[in-house]
Write a protein that holds these residues in place. Structure first.
Motif, PDB file in Angstrom:
ATOM      1  N   THR A 108     -17.083  -7.634   6.836  1.00  0.00           N
ATOM      2  CA  THR A 108     -16.835  -8.069   8.213  1.00  0.00           C
ATOM      3  C   THR A 108     -16.126  -9.430   8.251  1.00  0.00           C
ATOM      4  N   GLY A 109     -15.600  -9.849   7.083  1.00  0.00           N
ATOM      5  CA  GLY A 109     -14.912 -11.128   7.014  1.00  0.00           C
ATOM      6  C   GLY A 109     -13.445 -11.007   7.370  1.00  0.00           C
ATOM      7  N   LYS A 110     -12.696 -12.030   6.980  1.00  0.00           N
ATOM      8  CA  LYS A 110     -11.261 -12.065   7.270  1.00  0.00           C
ATOM      9  C   LYS A 110     -10.540 -11.048   6.378  1.00  0.00           C
ATOM     10  N   VAL A 111      -9.625 -10.299   6.974  1.00  0.00           N
ATOM     11  CA  VAL A 111      -8.820  -9.315   6.248  1.00  0.00           C
ATOM     12  C   VAL A 111      -7.511  -9.941   5.780  1.00  0.00           C
ATOM     13  N   TYR A 112      -6.842 -10.625   6.685  1.00  0.00           N
ATOM     14  CA  TYR A 112      -5.596 -11.309   6.341  1.00  0.00           C
ATOM     15  C   TYR A 112      -5.442 -12.536   7.226  1.00  0.00           C
ATOM     16  N   ASP A 113      -5.214 -13.676   6.578  1.00  0.00           N
ATOM     17  CA  ASP A 113      -5.044 -14.933   7.302  1.00  0.00           C
ATOM     18  C   ASP A 113      -6.268 -15.155   8.203  1.00  0.00           C
ATOM     19  N   VAL A 114      -6.048 -15.315   9.508  1.00  0.00           N
ATOM     20  CA  VAL A 114      -7.187 -15.563  10.413  1.00  0.00           C
ATOM     21  C   VAL A 114      -7.730 -14.268  11.008  1.00  0.00           C
ATOM     22  N   TYR A 115      -7.163 -13.138  10.603  1.00  0.00           N
ATOM     23  CA  TYR A 115      -7.490 -11.866  11.260  1.00  0.00           C
ATOM     24  C   TYR A 115      -8.594 -11.117  10.505  1.00  0.00           C
ATOM     25  N   GLY A 116      -9.658 -10.767  11.253  1.00  0.00           N
ATOM     26  CA  GLY A 116     -10.726  -9.945  10.692  1.00  0.00           C
ATOM     27  C   GLY A 116     -10.786  -8.580  11.346  1.00  0.00           C
ATOM     28  N   ASP A 117     -10.320  -8.485  12.576  1.00  0.00           N
ATOM     29  CA  ASP A 117     -10.250  -7.236  13.341  1.00  0.00           C
ATOM     30  C   ASP A 117      -8.860  -7.111  13.940  1.00  0.00           C
ATOM     31  N   TYR A 118      -8.543  -5.875  14.338  1.00  0.00           N
ATOM     32  CA  TYR A 118      -7.255  -5.588  14.965  1.00  0.00           C
ATOM     33  C   TYR A 118      -6.095  -6.111  14.102  1.00  0.00           C
ATOM     34  N   ILE A 119      -6.101  -5.661  12.874  1.00  0.00           N
ATOM     35  CA  ILE A 119      -5.085  -6.042  11.898  1.00  0.00           C
ATOM     36  C   ILE A 119      -4.795  -4.835  11.015  1.00  0.00           C
ATOM     37  N   GLY A 120      -3.606  -4.756  10.462  1.00  0.00           N
ATOM     38  CA  GLY A 120      -3.256  -3.651   9.569  1.00  0.00           C
ATOM     39  C   GLY A 120      -1.983  -3.954   8.799  1.00  0.00           C
ATOM     40  N   PHE A 121      -1.535  -2.969   8.049  1.00  0.00           N
ATOM     41  CA  PHE A 121      -0.306  -3.186   7.280  1.00  0.00           C
ATOM     42  C   PHE A 121       0.431  -1.877   7.068  1.00  0.00           C
ATOM     43  N   SER A 122       1.709  -2.024   6.780  1.00  0.00           N
ATOM     44  CA  SER A 122       2.511  -0.919   6.232  1.00  0.00           C
ATOM     45  C   SER A 122       2.987  -1.378   4.861  1.00  0.00           C
ATOM     46  N   ALA A 123       2.864  -0.508   3.867  1.00  0.00           N
ATOM     47  CA  ALA A 123       3.200  -0.875   2.488  1.00  0.00           C
ATOM     48  C   ALA A 123       4.064   0.207   1.861  1.00  0.00           C
ATOM     49  N   THR A 124       4.965  -0.218   0.975  1.00  0.00           N
ATOM     50  CA  THR A 124       5.831   0.719   0.250  1.00  0.00           C
ATOM     51  C   THR A 124       5.774   0.425  -1.236  1.00  0.00           C
ATOM     52  N   ALA A 125       5.981   1.476  -2.047  1.00  0.00           N
ATOM     53  CA  ALA A 125       5.955   1.323  -3.504  1.00  0.00           C
ATOM     54  C   ALA A 125       6.764   2.448  -4.135  1.00  0.00           C
ATOM     55  N   ILE A 126       7.114   2.244  -5.406  1.00  0.00           N
ATOM     56  CA  ILE A 126       7.853   3.242  -6.179  1.00  0.00           C
ATOM     57  C   ILE A 126       7.001   3.686  -7.364  1.00  0.00           C
ATOM     58  N   ILE A 127       6.989   4.985  -7.624  1.00  0.00           N
ATOM     59  CA  ILE A 127       6.364   5.514  -8.838  1.00  0.00           C
ATOM     60  C   ILE A 127       7.429   6.265  -9.631  1.00  0.00           C
ATOM     61  N   TYR A 128       7.140   6.499 -10.909  1.00  0.00           N
ATOM     62  CA  TYR A 128       8.069   7.279 -11.737  1.00  0.00           C
ATOM     63  C   TYR A 128       7.269   8.391 -12.422  1.00  0.00           C
ATOM     64  N   VAL A 129       7.623   9.629 -12.090  1.00  0.00           N
ATOM     65  CA  VAL A 129       6.932  10.789 -12.656  1.00  0.00           C
ATOM     66  C   VAL A 129       7.636  11.178 -13.955  1.00  0.00           C
ATOM     67  N   PRO A 130       6.946  11.123 -15.114  1.00  0.00           N
ATOM     68  CA  PRO A 130       7.605  11.380 -16.391  1.00  0.00           C
ATOM     69  C   PRO A 130       7.849  12.854 -16.688  1.00  0.00           C
ATOM     70  N   ARG A 131       7.202  13.740 -15.916  1.00  0.00           N
ATOM     71  CA  ARG A 131       7.372  15.175 -16.136  1.00  0.00           C
ATOM     72  C   ARG A 131       7.107  15.886 -14.824  1.00  0.00           C
ATOM     73  N   THR A 132       7.838  16.945 -14.576  1.00  0.00           N
ATOM     74  CA  THR A 132       7.625  17.724 -13.362  1.00  0.00           C
ATOM     75  C   THR A 132       6.245  18.373 -13.403  1.00  0.00           C
ATOM     76  N   GLY A 133       5.489  18.195 -12.316  1.00  0.00           N
ATOM     77  CA  GLY A 133       4.156  18.790 -12.283  1.00  0.00           C
ATOM     78  C   GLY A 133       3.257  18.099 -11.285  1.00  0.00           C
ATOM     79  N   PRO A 134       1.962  18.421 -11.324  1.00  0.00           N
ATOM     80  CA  PRO A 134       1.020  17.879 -10.337  1.00  0.00           C
ATOM     81  C   PRO A 134       0.665  16.420 -10.611  1.00  0.00           C
ATOM     82  N   VAL A 135       0.547  15.657  -9.532  1.00  0.00           N
ATOM     83  CA  VAL A 135       0.131  14.254  -9.600  1.00  0.00           C
ATOM     84  C   VAL A 135      -0.968  14.051  -8.560  1.00  0.00           C
ATOM     85  N   SER A 136      -2.035  13.353  -8.978  1.00  0.00           N
ATOM     86  CA  SER A 136      -3.177  13.124  -8.098  1.00  0.00           C
ATOM     87  C   SER A 136      -3.098  11.747  -7.440  1.00  0.00           C
TER      88      SER A 136
END
Length: 218
Positions: A76-104
């Motif tokens: 129930t503490g601070k999530v980001y900066d002064v914000y503990g409630d009514y806060i969120g994020f959008s995040a992006t990342a890259i992965i590299y799949v070494p072989r065609t197939g299922p990934v969990s």
């Protein structure tokens, strides 16, 4: 005659010496572009935003990064900066799949979260709730793929997590970098020709020095 031979010999000696010096080994600095193998790790680029009571995104309030896998339990503490409630994020990342197939993939959140792979929604936990997790297995082709993760915290406790198969989170890439090096080079033609001129010049100069001048009869 004697003086002329001596002068010619000395001149040839000088030319031979100059050519020999020019041909001697010297160190050169040069720059070249070379391929370098670089280890890449998945890292999340995170944009933090306020989240309204009506469930809409507000303005951006900051940016940060997350490692490839993470669990953040803010309680129930601070999530980001002064914000503990009514806060969120959008995040992006890259992965590299070494072989065609299922990934969990597994995400968990308190409150809501969404996971996208290459623009397609694959996990939907987008409602107010305590901490829950969900796992999905997706067939992916070999190569790079792009992840998107959305998260919001309305009120109360806050927690978010992400995990995936470890072999898609680290990979090797070839990059081209400029490298400065040194090399030793010499001009063997200059050295050979200069050496020949030194011998010739030495012979002529010696001959000119040793030849006795003719006496002029009165």
């Amino acid at each position: 005659m004697r003086v002329g031979v001596l002068i010619v010999g000395v001149a040839i000696l000088a030319i031979g010496l100059v050519l020999t010096i020019l041909g001697l080994p010297k160190t050169e600095t040069y720059t070249e572009t070379v391929p370098v193998s670089v280890t890449k790790n998945t890292e999340w680029d995170v944009i933090w935003k306020t989240f309204t009571p009506e469930g809409e995104w507000g303005g951006e309030v900051g940016r940060s990064t997350f490692p490839s896998t993470f669990t953040y339990d803010w309680g129930t503490g601070k999530v980001y900066d002064v914000y503990g409630d009514y806060i969120g994020f959008s995040a992006t990342a890259i992965i590299y799949v070494p072989r065609t197939g299922p990934v969990s993939f597994t995400i968990g959140s308190d409150d809501g979260s969404l996971l996208y792979i290459d623009g397609q929604k694959v996990i939907d936990l987008w409602w107010d709730h305590g901490y829950i997790t969900k796992t999905v297995v997706v067939d992916l082709s070999e190569g790079k793929h792009y992840l998107g993760l959305l998260y919001y915290e309305r009120i109360g406790g806050a927690k978010v997590s992400f995990t995936a198969d470890s072999d898609v989170l680290t990979w090797e890439e070839t990059e081209y970098q400029e490298v400065t090096s040194q090399r030793v080079s010499s001009n063997t033609s200059y050295i050979a020709f200069g050496g020949l001129l030194l011998v010739m010049g030495a012979i002529l100069a010696t001959a000119g020095a040793l030849v006795k001048p003719k006496l002029v009869e009165s």
